[in-house]
Enzyme design. Sequence first.
Site, mmCIF file in Angstrom:
data_model
loop_
_atom_site.group_PDB
_atom_site.id
_atom_site.type_symbol
_atom_site.label_atom_id
_atom_site.label_comp_id
_atom_site.label_asym_id
_atom_site.label_seq_id
_atom_site.Cartn_x
_atom_site.Cartn_y
_atom_site.Cartn_z
ATOM 1 N N SER A 31 0.825 -1.220 0.000
ATOM 2 C CA SER A 31 0.000 0.000 0.000
ATOM 3 C C SER A 31 0.849 1.255 0.000
ATOM 4 O O SER A 31 1.654 1.464 0.920
ATOM 5 C CB SER A 31 -0.871 0.067 1.258
ATOM 6 O OG SER A 31 -1.894 -0.854 1.201
ATOM 7 N N HIS A 62 -3.048 1.203 -4.853
ATOM 8 C CA HIS A 62 -2.583 -0.007 -5.541
ATOM 9 C C HIS A 62 -2.920 0.125 -7.021
ATOM 10 O O HIS A 62 -4.081 0.220 -7.397
ATOM 11 C CB HIS A 62 -3.269 -1.250 -4.972
ATOM 12 C CG HIS A 62 -2.720 -1.692 -3.658
ATOM 13 N ND1 HIS A 62 -1.722 -2.617 -3.535
ATOM 14 C CD2 HIS A 62 -3.021 -1.314 -2.410
ATOM 15 C CE1 HIS A 62 -1.425 -2.795 -2.262
ATOM 16 N NE2 HIS A 62 -2.211 -2.021 -1.553
ATOM 17 N N HIS A 89 -5.861 -8.355 -1.784
ATOM 18 C CA HIS A 89 -5.878 -8.834 -0.405
ATOM 19 C C HIS A 89 -7.020 -9.817 -0.192
ATOM 20 O O HIS A 89 -8.055 -9.734 -0.868
ATOM 21 C CB HIS A 89 -6.057 -7.644 0.546
ATOM 22 C CG HIS A 89 -4.971 -6.633 0.453
ATOM 23 N ND1 HIS A 89 -4.952 -5.656 -0.522
ATOM 24 C CD2 HIS A 89 -3.855 -6.449 1.208
ATOM 25 C CE1 HIS A 89 -3.863 -4.916 -0.363
ATOM 26 N NE2 HIS A 89 -3.184 -5.362 0.675
ATOM 27 N N TYR A 91 -8.944 -9.777 2.323
ATOM 28 C CA TYR A 91 -10.108 -9.052 2.877
ATOM 29 C C TYR A 91 -10.962 -8.395 1.801
ATOM 30 O O TYR A 91 -12.106 -8.019 2.050
ATOM 31 C CB TYR A 91 -9.667 -8.011 3.924
ATOM 32 C CG TYR A 91 -8.814 -6.879 3.398
ATOM 33 C CD1 TYR A 91 -9.328 -5.891 2.565
ATOM 34 C CD2 TYR A 91 -7.472 -6.797 3.748
ATOM 35 C CE1 TYR A 91 -8.538 -4.874 2.072
ATOM 36 C CE2 TYR A 91 -6.669 -5.780 3.270
ATOM 37 C CZ TYR A 91 -7.210 -4.820 2.432
ATOM 38 O OH TYR A 91 -6.425 -3.814 1.950
ATOM 39 N N GLU A 92 -10.419 -8.240 0.596
ATOM 40 C CA GLU A 92 -11.227 -7.682 -0.497
ATOM 41 C C GLU A 92 -12.255 -8.694 -0.993
ATOM 42 O O GLU A 92 -13.128 -8.347 -1.791
ATOM 43 C CB GLU A 92 -10.322 -7.284 -1.673
ATOM 44 C CG GLU A 92 -9.416 -6.108 -1.392
ATOM 45 C CD GLU A 92 -8.489 -5.833 -2.575
ATOM 46 O OE1 GLU A 92 -8.948 -5.273 -3.580
ATOM 47 O OE2 GLU A 92 -7.301 -6.195 -2.486
ATOM 48 N N ALA A 119 2.776 -2.364 4.122
ATOM 49 C CA ALA A 119 2.580 -1.373 5.177
ATOM 50 C C ALA A 119 2.137 -2.145 6.418
ATOM 51 O O ALA A 119 1.344 -3.084 6.308
ATOM 52 C CB ALA A 119 1.503 -0.379 4.760
ATOM 53 N N MET A 217 -2.066 -6.992 6.996
ATOM 54 C CA MET A 217 -3.161 -7.786 6.419
ATOM 55 C C MET A 217 -2.779 -8.433 5.083
ATOM 56 O O MET A 217 -3.660 -8.748 4.282
ATOM 57 C CB MET A 217 -4.376 -6.884 6.198
ATOM 58 C CG MET A 217 -4.821 -6.111 7.431
ATOM 59 S SD MET A 217 -6.086 -4.900 7.018
ATOM 60 C CE MET A 217 -6.157 -3.951 8.545
ATOM 61 N N SER A 218 -1.487 -8.630 4.860
ATOM 62 C CA SER A 218 -1.082 -9.176 3.543
ATOM 63 C C SER A 218 0.131 -10.074 3.705
ATOM 64 O O SER A 218 0.438 -10.541 4.798
ATOM 65 C CB SER A 218 -0.754 -8.025 2.589
ATOM 66 O OG SER A 218 0.430 -7.367 3.003
ATOM 67 N N ASN A 241 2.461 3.204 10.903
ATOM 68 C CA ASN A 241 1.746 3.756 12.072
ATOM 69 C C ASN A 241 2.088 2.891 13.275
ATOM 70 O O ASN A 241 2.478 1.728 13.121
ATOM 71 C CB ASN A 241 0.228 3.712 11.826
ATOM 72 C CG ASN A 241 -0.250 2.293 11.516
ATOM 73 O OD1 ASN A 241 -0.073 1.812 10.382
ATOM 74 N ND2 ASN A 241 -0.822 1.630 12.492
ATOM 75 N N HIS A 253 -6.425 4.800 7.179
ATOM 76 C CA HIS A 253 -5.667 4.488 5.957
ATOM 77 C C HIS A 253 -4.928 5.733 5.458
ATOM 78 O O HIS A 253 -3.883 5.613 4.811
ATOM 79 C CB HIS A 253 -6.617 3.927 4.891
ATOM 80 C CG HIS A 253 -5.911 3.332 3.702
ATOM 81 N ND1 HIS A 253 -4.931 2.359 3.823
ATOM 82 C CD2 HIS A 253 -6.033 3.568 2.367
ATOM 83 C CE1 HIS A 253 -4.484 2.035 2.614
ATOM 84 N NE2 HIS A 253 -5.127 2.749 1.724
HETATM 85 N N1 HPA Z 1 -2.765 -2.994 11.372
HETATM 86 C C1 HPA Z 1 -2.961 -3.836 10.335
HETATM 87 N N2 HPA Z 1 -2.565 -3.577 9.102
HETATM 88 C C2 HPA Z 1 -1.905 -2.431 8.895
HETATM 89 C C3 HPA Z 1 -1.667 -1.499 9.925
HETATM 90 C C4 HPA Z 1 -2.115 -1.809 11.229
HETATM 91 O O1 HPA Z 1 -1.940 -1.041 12.195
HETATM 92 N N3 HPA Z 1 -0.990 -0.463 9.368
HETATM 93 C C5 HPA Z 1 -0.829 -0.753 8.045
HETATM 94 N N4 HPA Z 1 -1.386 -1.945 7.753
#
Ligand code: HPA
Length: 284
Positions: A31, A62, A89, A91-92, A119, A217-218, A241, A253
């Site tokens: 991402s 993306h 992903h 989750y999509e 990310a 998440m990937s 983050n 995001h």
């Molecule tokens: N959690 C899950 N996935 C993420 C995060 C997070 O804090 N930051 C970027 N992708």
Amino acid sequence: MQVGAYEAAREAGDFLAERHPPPPVAVVLGSGLGAFADSLDDAERLSYATLPHFPMPHVQGHAGELVLGHVHDPHGGRVAVAALSGRVHVYEGHPLRLVVHAVRAMHAWGVKAVVFTNAAGGIDASFAPGDLMLIRDHINLMGCNPLQGPNDERLGLRFPDMSAAYDPALGECVRQAAGEVGVRLREGVYAAVMGPSYETPAEIRMLGLLGAGAVGMSTVPEVVAARHVGLRVAAISCITNLAAGIAQHPLSHDEVKETAAIVRDSFVGLLRAAVPRIAAEVER
Ligand code: HPA
């Protein structure tokens, strides 16, 4: 009838091989991390829409294209590399076989190693947003595995070993690249969750107790599929983050994209220095 995973990968690999010799290394861009693809010399862009069985990503940040280009090596030469800009992903709602199709296609084409990037939220108390973390290992908490279902022996073993999924020699290439370009490289374990909601603070405390340095998440389904077919793997998280509860503010995001944009140059520099080293390692 649905094409099998092996046949789909073969078709994509043959399609690419008819047009270009395979580069030794492919890089999967997470991402907001597409800048590496834009940095490549003599780049040719192939939209996923033109590549056999490639799914189109829906997430902002993306692009959905395979970028073929070159980076310089330390000896004044250049190294071909493929950048996959735009992953899909779980989750999509994409089926797992589509999530990992690009990885299998790279292998069918003749690529030897894949560098995954993502990310991630930082859990390790010493991490700060903008840090880059070499993934040493993972914990799969997604509740699924891309190898679920009948095994196709043409892809790999029923029970593939994951004890050195993140190749130690390729990790060393990334460390040396970080030293060369002056990037402070952190290291840790990546915990993969399904998402798309971010974690709760209690979940982050749990992941910390489990030994995770970062959460995302990937990547994990793709790494499992890569090891299944025998691709060598390196992976780098961009800590975009601090994870929930460690951060004193709500997650978004936008924050992920903003931090990815801030680290863009060091991230691109690290990858451009790492790719020739990894290419040399896999071509030895
Ligand atoms: N959690 C899950 N996935 C993420 C995060 C997070 O804090 N930051 C970027 N992708």
